[in-house]
Motif scaffolding. Structure first.
Motif, PDB file in Angstrom:
ATOM      1  N   THR A  22       0.918  -1.215   0.029  1.00 56.22           N
ATOM      2  CA  THR A  22       0.079  -0.026   0.296  1.00 56.22           C
ATOM      3  C   THR A  22       0.938   1.355   0.019  1.00 56.22           C
ATOM      4  O   THR A  22       0.623   2.438  -0.707  1.00 56.22           O
ATOM      5  CB  THR A  22      -0.902  -0.091   1.044  1.00 56.22           C
ATOM      6  OG1 THR A  22      -0.135  -0.389   2.310  1.00 56.22           O
ATOM      7  CG2 THR A  22      -1.797  -1.160   1.261  1.00 56.22           C
ATOM      8  N   THR A  23       2.060   1.174   0.749  1.00 54.71           N
ATOM      9  CA  THR A  23       3.094   2.479   0.528  1.00 54.71           C
ATOM     10  C   THR A  23       3.512   2.446  -0.776  1.00 54.71           C
ATOM     11  O   THR A  23       3.571   3.643  -1.463  1.00 54.71           O
ATOM     12  CB  THR A  23       4.130   2.195   1.573  1.00 54.71           C
ATOM     13  OG1 THR A  23       3.727   1.632   2.887  1.00 54.71           O
ATOM     14  CG2 THR A  23       4.943   3.146   1.752  1.00 54.71           C
ATOM     15  N   LYS A  27       3.417   5.745  -3.412  1.00 55.50           N
ATOM     16  CA  LYS A  27       4.624   6.105  -4.066  1.00 55.50           C
ATOM     17  C   LYS A  27       4.569   6.255  -5.514  1.00 55.50           C
ATOM     18  O   LYS A  27       5.270   7.184  -6.326  1.00 55.50           O
ATOM     19  CB  LYS A  27       5.867   5.228  -3.420  1.00 55.50           C
ATOM     20  CG  LYS A  27       7.165   5.643  -4.121  1.00 55.50           C
ATOM     21  CD  LYS A  27       8.448   4.860  -3.371  1.00 55.50           C
ATOM     22  CE  LYS A  27       9.721   5.297  -4.157  1.00 55.50           C
ATOM     23  NZ  LYS A  27      10.803   4.587  -3.298  1.00 55.50           N
ATOM     24  N   HIS A  52      -5.548   3.895   3.934  1.00 52.00           N
ATOM     25  CA  HIS A  52      -4.445   3.271   2.913  1.00 52.00           C
ATOM     26  C   HIS A  52      -5.011   2.645   1.672  1.00 52.00           C
ATOM     27  O   HIS A  52      -4.417   2.644   0.719  1.00 52.00           O
ATOM     28  CB  HIS A  52      -3.728   2.556   3.647  1.00 52.00           C
ATOM     29  CG  HIS A  52      -2.589   3.315   4.758  1.00 52.00           C
ATOM     30  ND1 HIS A  52      -1.857   2.673   5.389  1.00 52.00           N
ATOM     31  CD2 HIS A  52      -2.700   4.709   4.968  1.00 52.00           C
ATOM     32  CE1 HIS A  52      -1.150   3.697   6.383  1.00 52.00           C
ATOM     33  NE2 HIS A  52      -1.902   4.809   6.019  1.00 52.00           N
TER      34      HIS A  52
END
Length: 398
Positions: A22-23, A27, A52
């Motif tokens: 999810t990060t 990005k 998220h």
């Protein structure tokens, strides 16, 4: 930069499957929007904050598949006051997955478990998963070597030490010593170190167990998540030499020269929160809390206890104070209190570990660290015939 983006989009569009966190979705949001996937599958969705997950969804998504268990660990908001446990009403740690499961939306469950020995799976079946089915393969698990029962709650009255000097965690030194001696006993029974996992809810207790294991010349493996948690509590890095990425570790033996080449030579040590999704043949749980104030901390959280009690395949041994858990102030009994009641009715709640000698069948009731046989057998002589023709004059050993 635009040229690089075009090349990345072209490569991504040729892929049938794109794996990303999810990060990573945040990005590389521009890249994902350009690829414009129609189907998104989220694994361990019960641990993902709703914000998220929503931010990760592309504009033209047609199907969203969420896979997880809302009765295991929730997402972790940065502030405790935002969680369900704080009872402030923000409840940001309730995932989208959990909200949908609790709604009337259509859902599918996978009821068959293929990990836990039936005595162990009963604990979560009778408390959280009434429809849980044991796969026939779990009935073929071998008995735990050197122990009379595959499931024991070792009940003691050794008080916890309160918070550690860092003020962030709890320890129970006597319980840690018992756990470490028992882990060493299991290694003597022929278990490879990597088949054994030692779990505890508290980083302070994890550090104490690690110190004792090292003193026994047993190498410890900490996964990345546990190591990060340790680093927050203990800023010193001079004792972190045994940690390594990718499942490898390096450590010195008694003579300071032997290199450990893989985690197969290491006992796995972790906090409960950082062991979700993992398993071990034999799991030792150090629950830590024993005090007259009836405070059990993390053990009051059913989601965490669910993870703690569902990691073992062949055998599980929990160390703690049944009286402290039973006396905890709460309107309804905690899951842990109900499990302890079940263990009591089944004869698995006891003030000792029933250790069995493989050679003579003798049972040793270990009530403390000093009671665990140092050779892994019993007090009788081995007397087995050696290859030279003489009889072994050592104490009984596996």
């Amino acid at each position: 930069r635009d040229v690089n983006m075009c090349a990345e989009v072209r490569v991504a569009k040729e892929a049938r499957l794109i794996g990303i966190t999810t990060t990573g979705c945040a990005k590389y949001s521009a890249l994902l929007q350009a690829v414009n996937p129609r189907v998104v599958l989220c694994e361990e969705a019960g641990e993902v904050l709703e914000s998220h997950l929503i931010a990760a969804l592309p504009k033209n998504i047609q199907s969203l598949v969420l896979i997880g268990d809302h009765q295991q660990l929730r997402p972790k908001p940065s502030e405790y006051t935002l969680s369900v446990e704080s009872d402030n009403g923000y409840d940001l740690d309730v995932s989208l997955f959990e909200r949908l499961v609790d709604s009337s939306i259509a859902k599918q469950s996978l009821p068959t478990q293929r990990r836990m020995q039936p005595d162990i799976s009963t604990l979560i079946r009778d408390t959280l998963y009434p429809e849980l089915i044991d796969d026939p393969a779990v009935y073929e698990h071998p008995p735990v070597r050197g122990v009379a029962k595959p499931l024991v709650f070792f009940d003691h009255a050794w008080p916890d030490s309160g918070r550690t000097n860092e003020g962030t965690s709890y320890t129970n030194v006597r319980e840690a010593a018992m756990v470490v001696e028992f882990a060493q006993y299991l290694v003597r029974q022929g278990y490879a170190p990597h088949e054994i996992a030692v779990l505890t809810p508290y980083v302070g207790q994890l550090l104490e167990i690690r110190r004792l294991l090292r003193s026994k010349r047993l190498t410890v493996y900490l996964n990345d998540r546990t190591q990060d948690e340790v680093d927050l509590v203990c800023s010193s890095s001079d004792e972190d030499d045994e940690h390594a990425n990718g499942g490898e570790a390096a450590a010195a033996s008694a003579n300071g020269s032997r290199a450990v080449r893989s985690m197969q030579e290491c006992i796995r040590l972790a906090t409960v929160d950082n062991f979700q999704g993992e398993e071990a043949n034999v799991v030792l749980v150090s629950s830590v809390r024993c005090n007259p104030n009836r405070r059990i901390g993390f053990l009051a959280t059913d989601n965490r206890v669910n993870v703690m009690l569902s990691r073992a395949k062949h055998g599980m041994y929990v160390f703690g104070s049944a009286a402290t858990v039973r006396a905890h102030r709460r309107s309804n009994p905690t899951m842990f209190a109900r499990v302890i009641h079940m263990l009591g009715t089944r004869g698995c709640l006891m003030p000792h570990l029933p250790l069995v000698c493989a050679g003579h069948g003798n049972v040793t009731y270990a009530r403390g660290p000093d009671d665990i046989p140092r050779d892994g057998g019993c007090s009788e002589m081995c007397d087995a015939r050696l290859s030279c023709g003489h009889r072994c004059r050592r104490n009984c050993h596996p």
